[in-house]
Write an enzyme that holds these catalytic residues in place. Structure first.
Site, PDB file in Angstrom:
ATOM      1  N   GLU A 327      -5.021 -10.343   4.086  1.00  0.00           N
ATOM      2  CA  GLU A 327      -4.896  -8.903   3.925  1.00  0.00           C
ATOM      3  C   GLU A 327      -4.905  -8.538   2.442  1.00  0.00           C
ATOM      4  OE1 GLU A 327      -2.131  -7.098   7.410  1.00  0.00           O
ATOM      5  OE2 GLU A 327      -1.089  -8.394   6.007  1.00  0.00           O
ATOM      6  N   CYS A 328      -5.851  -7.730   2.017  1.00  0.00           N
ATOM      7  CA  CYS A 328      -5.912  -7.174   0.666  1.00  0.00           C
ATOM      8  C   CYS A 328      -5.870  -8.283  -0.391  1.00  0.00           C
ATOM      9  CB  CYS A 328      -4.802  -6.150   0.459  1.00  0.00           C
ATOM     10  SG  CYS A 328      -5.108  -5.055  -0.947  1.00  0.00           S
ATOM     11  N   GLY A 329      -4.704  -8.641  -0.905  1.00  0.00           N
ATOM     12  CA  GLY A 329      -4.636  -9.750  -1.843  1.00  0.00           C
ATOM     13  C   GLY A 329      -5.176 -11.032  -1.242  1.00  0.00           C
ATOM     14  N   MET A 332      -8.868 -10.903  -1.478  1.00  0.00           N
ATOM     15  CA  MET A 332      -9.288 -11.195  -2.851  1.00  0.00           C
ATOM     16  C   MET A 332      -9.318 -12.697  -3.113  1.00  0.00           C
ATOM     17  SD  MET A 332      -6.988  -8.122  -4.435  1.00  0.00           S
ATOM     18  CE  MET A 332      -7.209  -8.485  -6.175  1.00  0.00           C
ATOM     19  N   THR A 428      -9.420  -8.419   5.131  1.00  0.00           N
ATOM     20  CA  THR A 428      -9.459  -6.960   5.188  1.00  0.00           C
ATOM     21  C   THR A 428      -8.718  -6.355   3.999  1.00  0.00           C
ATOM     22  OG1 THR A 428      -7.398  -6.736   6.449  1.00  0.00           O
ATOM     23  CG2 THR A 428      -9.429  -7.034   7.720  1.00  0.00           C
TER      24      THR A 428
END
Length: 464
Positions: A327-329, A332, A428
Site C-alpha cells: 500500500e502506497c509506500g 513505492m 496500490t
C-alpha cells in the site's frame, strides 16, 4: 464504553494536543482511556498510542461503513473512549460531525482562544446551532479553549458561555505543546512525543469531572458488542480447529513501513501467523506464505531500502508466485526505482513496472473508490473497494503495465487506474481497511499459496 469526541472549529486549532491532554487528565484519575481517531489518518493515532500506551481505533464511515465503524469502536476497551476529530467539525462529506452523529457521542469543541474571549463563546454557540439547522442529531456539549491563558482570559471565556454550553477547561499557550510537522503532516508519535511533564501541564487545565459527566455510552453499543463477541467466539473456534493450516504473513515494520491500522494488525493476527521484518535495518524476508508492505516513509530511507536483501528476496519470491500486497509506500518499494526530492535515484525491488518520483506538493489526498478490472489479490472482479490516498510521490508506469482497478473516485496511479499488478503482487496508492473485506481476500490467497486453505471464511465486513 462511554465516549466523547474532541472536535475543532478548523484545522490547526490544536485538536491533537487537546485530545492528548484529555487522555492524560483521565488517566491521572485512574481511568482506562481508549483513544480513537475520526478519519483515515495514521499519524495522529501514533501520538495517541505514545501518550496512552494503547492502540488508537480508526473510525471512518467511508472506509468501514457505519456498521463497521461501530464494530471498530466496540472492539476498543476502557472506561472512556476519546475520539479525536479531523479538520473542522463540519468539514467534508464524512466529517467529524457525521462520525459523532453515527456513534451517538457528544462533542467537545476545541476553539483557538489565543485572540478572543467572548468571541469564543459566540463561535461555540454558532457551531451548536448549526447542527440543528443542518438536520444533524448532534450534541455540541461545550468548549475546550486552546492556547488560552488563565486568570482574566479564562474567566472571560467561561462567563461568556451560555448555560447550554459546558466549559471543559483550557490548554495553555506553550511552545512545547506544538508537535513538529513534515510533508505528510505531524511527525510520528515515537519521533516527537510530548513529554510527561508537558502533557501534565496541558492536563492541569482540563475539567475532568465535566468530561466524565459529558461522556456517554451509545444506545447501540451493547448490541454491537454482544454481536462482535459471538462472531469472535465462532472465529476463534474455527481458528483452533485448523491452527495447523494457518498461513504465515510477513509484515514489514520499520521506519519506512509504519502506516498500519490497529484493526489490520488485529485481523491479520486472527487469520494468520504474523512475522515482522525490518528491511531498512537489513532484515531479509522471513519464511512466509505472503507479504504485506504497509505505507510509510520509504523516501526517507531509500538508500537503506535499496541495499536491503529483503527487496532482492521479494523479487525472487514474487516471480515464484508469492502473494504480495503493498500500500502506497509498499507500492513505492515494489517499483523499479524511487527518486527522492533531492534528485537521488535508488533501485527498488523491481517487481512492478514503474518508476516513482517524490514531488514537493502532495499529488493526491482523498477518499477513493476503485472497481476491480479482473480478479485482484484483494477484490473480486467487478466489485468495488473503498480506501484512502495521501501521497507526495508520482508513479510513472511502463506502457505495458497492468492495472487491477479502474478509479471511480480519487486519482490512483494515473488518474484513471490504481493497483499495478505483476505475478501475484499488487501495489496500490490506496490504503484499505479490514472492514472493506480486502484483507479477507488477501489472507485467503495467502492460505492457498501456503497450502492451508481458509476459503469460505465468512465475514460480516462491509462490501461495496
Amino acid at each position: 464504553m462511554n465516549g466523547v469526541v474532541i472536535a475543532g472549529v478548523a484545522s490547526g486549532v490544536g485538536k491533537t494536543v487537546a485530545t492528548l491532554a484529555v487522555c492524560r487528565a483521565l488517566q491521572r484519575t485512574g481511568r482506562v482511556v481508549q483513544p480513537a481517531k475520526a478519519g483515515p489518518d495514521f499519524i495522529d493515532p501514533s501520538h495517541h498510542e505514545a501518550a496512552t500506551w494503547r492502540a488508537s481505533r480508526t473510525l471512518d464511515p467511508w472506509l468501514e461503513g457505519e456498521s463497521g465503524m461501530r464494530r471498530n469502536y466496540a472492539r476498543g476497551s476502557g472506561d472512556v473512549c476519546v475520539v479525536e476529530g479531523m479538520m473542522g467539525l463540519y468539514d467534508g462529506e464524512t466529517s467529524t460531525a457525521r462520525v459523532a452523529e453515527a456513534l451517538s457521542l457528544p462533542v467537545v469543541l476545541v476553539v483557538d482562544a489565543s485572540a478572543g474571549m467572548e468571541s469564543v463563546a459566540a463561535t461555540a454557540l454558532g457551531f451548536r446551532e448549526y447542527a440543528a439547522r443542518s438536520g444533524l442529531d448532534l450534541d455540541v456539549a461545550g468548549v475546550l479553549a486552546s492556547r488560552a491563558h488563565g486568570g482574566r482570559h479564562e474567566d472571560g471565556i467561561r462567563e461568556a458561555l451560555p448555560d447550554e454550553l459546558t466549559y471543559f477547561g483550557r490548554i495553555p499557550p506553550r511552545e512545547d505543546l506544538e508537535i513538529p510537522e513534515r510533508h505528510l503532516g505531524l511527525e510520528m508519535g515515537d519521533e516527537s512525543p510530548l513529554s510527561t511533564e508537558t502533557l501534565d501541564a496541558a492536563a492541569d487545565g482540563i475539567d475532568v469531572d465535566a468530561i466524565v459527566d459529558a461522556a456517554r455510552e451509545p444506545e447501540w453499543f451493547a448490541a454491537v458488542e454482544d454481536e462482535d463477541d459471538a462472531s469472535a467466539r465462532t472465529t476463534d473456534a474455527a481458528d483452533a480447529a485448523d491452527a495447523d493450516d494457518r498461513p504465515t504473513v510477513a509484515v514489514a515494520a520499520d521506519d519506512a513501513f509504519r502506516f498500519v491500522y490497529a484493526a489490520t494488525r488485529e485481523f491479520l493476527r486472527k487469520r494468520a501467523e504474523v512475522v515482522t521484518f525490518a528491511p531498512t535495518a537489513g532484515d531479509d524476508l522471513p519464511d512466509c506464505d505472503g507479504v504485506y508492505l504497509p505505507g510509510g516513509y520509504p523516501e526517507l530511507h531509500a538508500a537503506e531500502l535499496s541495499a536491503s536483501p529483503a527487496l532482492s528476496t521479494l523479487a525472487d519470491r514474487a516471480a515464484d508466485g508469492l502473494p504480495i500486497f503493498g500500500e502506497c509506500g509498499g507500492l513505492m518499494a515494489l517499483a523499479e526505482s524511487l527518486t527522492t526530492v533531492d534528485g537521488e535515484t535508488h533501485e527498488m525491488a523491481g517487481i512492478l513496472p514503474a518508476d516513482v518520483t517524490m514531488r514537493d506538493r502532495y499529488q493526491a489526498l482523498d477518499h477513493v473508490e476503485l472497481r476491480a478490472r479482473t480478479e485482484a489479490l484483494i477484490c473480486p472482479e467487478g466489485r468495488t473497494l473503498r480506501g484512502h490516498e495521501f501521497h507526495y510521490s508520482e508513479a510513472d508506469p511502463a506502457i505495458d503495465a497492468r492495472f487491477a482497478f479502474d478509479v471511480i473516485r480519487g486519482k490512483g496511479i494515473d488518474g484513471e487506474h490504481d493497483g499495478l499488478t505483476e505475478h501475484r503482487t499488487l501495489g496500490t496508492y490506496a490504503h484499505v481497511h479490514p472492514e472493506s473485506g480486502a484483507f479477507d481476500r488477501f489472507v485467503d490467497a495467502v492460505a492457498e499459496s501456503g497450502g492451508g486453505s481458509r476459503n469460505g471464511h465468512d465475514s460480516s465486513r462491509a462490501q461495496h
